[in-house]
Write an enzyme that holds these catalytic residues in place. Sequence first.
Site, short mmCIF file in Angstrom:
data_model
loop_
_atom_site.label_atom_id
_atom_site.label_comp_id
_atom_site.label_asym_id
_atom_site.label_seq_id
_atom_site.Cartn_x
_atom_site.Cartn_y
_atom_site.Cartn_z
CD GLU A 170 2.59 3.92 17.32
OE1 GLU A 170 2.69 4.81 16.66
OE2 GLU A 170 1.69 2.87 17.17
CG ASP A 228 3.89 7.24 20.40
OD1 ASP A 228 2.78 7.00 20.18
OD2 ASP A 228 4.69 7.58 19.20
CG ASN A 246 4.94 -2.82 13.23
OD1 ASN A 246 5.45 -3.69 14.08
ND2 ASN A 246 3.87 -2.28 13.83
#
Length: 328
Positions: free
Chosen positions: A247, A203, A211
Amino acid sequence: MSTDSLAEPLNHVSTRRLGSLRLRLTLAVPLLTAAIVAVFEWSLGNYESPAEGLARTAWLVLLLSAAQLILIEALLLRPLRRLAAGCEAMESAPVPLTPEAAVPTPGLAAELDRIGHAMLRARGSLWQQDQAARELRRELAQQRHLLQEAHSALEANQRELASLARIDALTGIANQRAFDEALRREFKRAQRLRGLLALAVLDLDQFKQFNLTHGTAVGDMALQRVASLLNERFKRDTDVVARLGGEEFVALLPGFGMAEAQGVLESLRDELRALRLPDGQGSLTLSVGLAAASPAHPYLSAQALLQAADEALYIAKHAGRDRLSLAA
């Protein structure tokens, strides 16, 4: 010898033949009718005595034979008699001695013309039907070819759709559906062969903030870079890397124990830190949860192995991120 003298024997022959045919029919029809009626009546068994049965059968035979002979006379013998009379008339006609005399009578000529025109029309109709049949066969062949092409295209589309259903659209690696199938398959194989199977859940740390800082377009390119890095690092035929969503990624490593998988994953984390991001700014780190099944440390199911790796990832996240945690 004159034509009249030739026609007379022919007339006698035709008459004798018709008379002979009538006689044979007169004898054969009652006999055949009697046999059929007798078999039918006696099979029913409707009579108390043979005499009564014979009398009834005789009457039936008489009536049926008379009816049949009348029908044969009307439908067969009379037309034959007329036909024979026509043939005799044609045979008895005087032989023409000059070309002009060979010209048929106007009525016969008109009839022959009608017959000729009818035959020409029939021939033309048959030719048209043959051409239509050939055209229909050509159209059917074309339709069959088009149908085969459409079937091939449909199969190709179905294969493409099936492939897309197993591939993550953004990164091009396997999706969760393909990973679930591979996990069940490899877990059963490891159980059957008493082999090793390592499973790592990876992860990206604080990717939502990444982002927000760099934009989703840069974030998508970063995910693609990570997927490419995973493909480069785990490139054995048996290795499976997939994106589970967002992700989160996963790596399935058949034949790897805990120690081998740990070494490869630590190198992967180092490579990710050095990964050049699309905009040249920022960096990404990775938290990893690792579980491994072996004969010495078995798991009851593939889902239990995945759950153990998830729990190890949870520990890595809460221990400060950017680290690898091993399942107990």
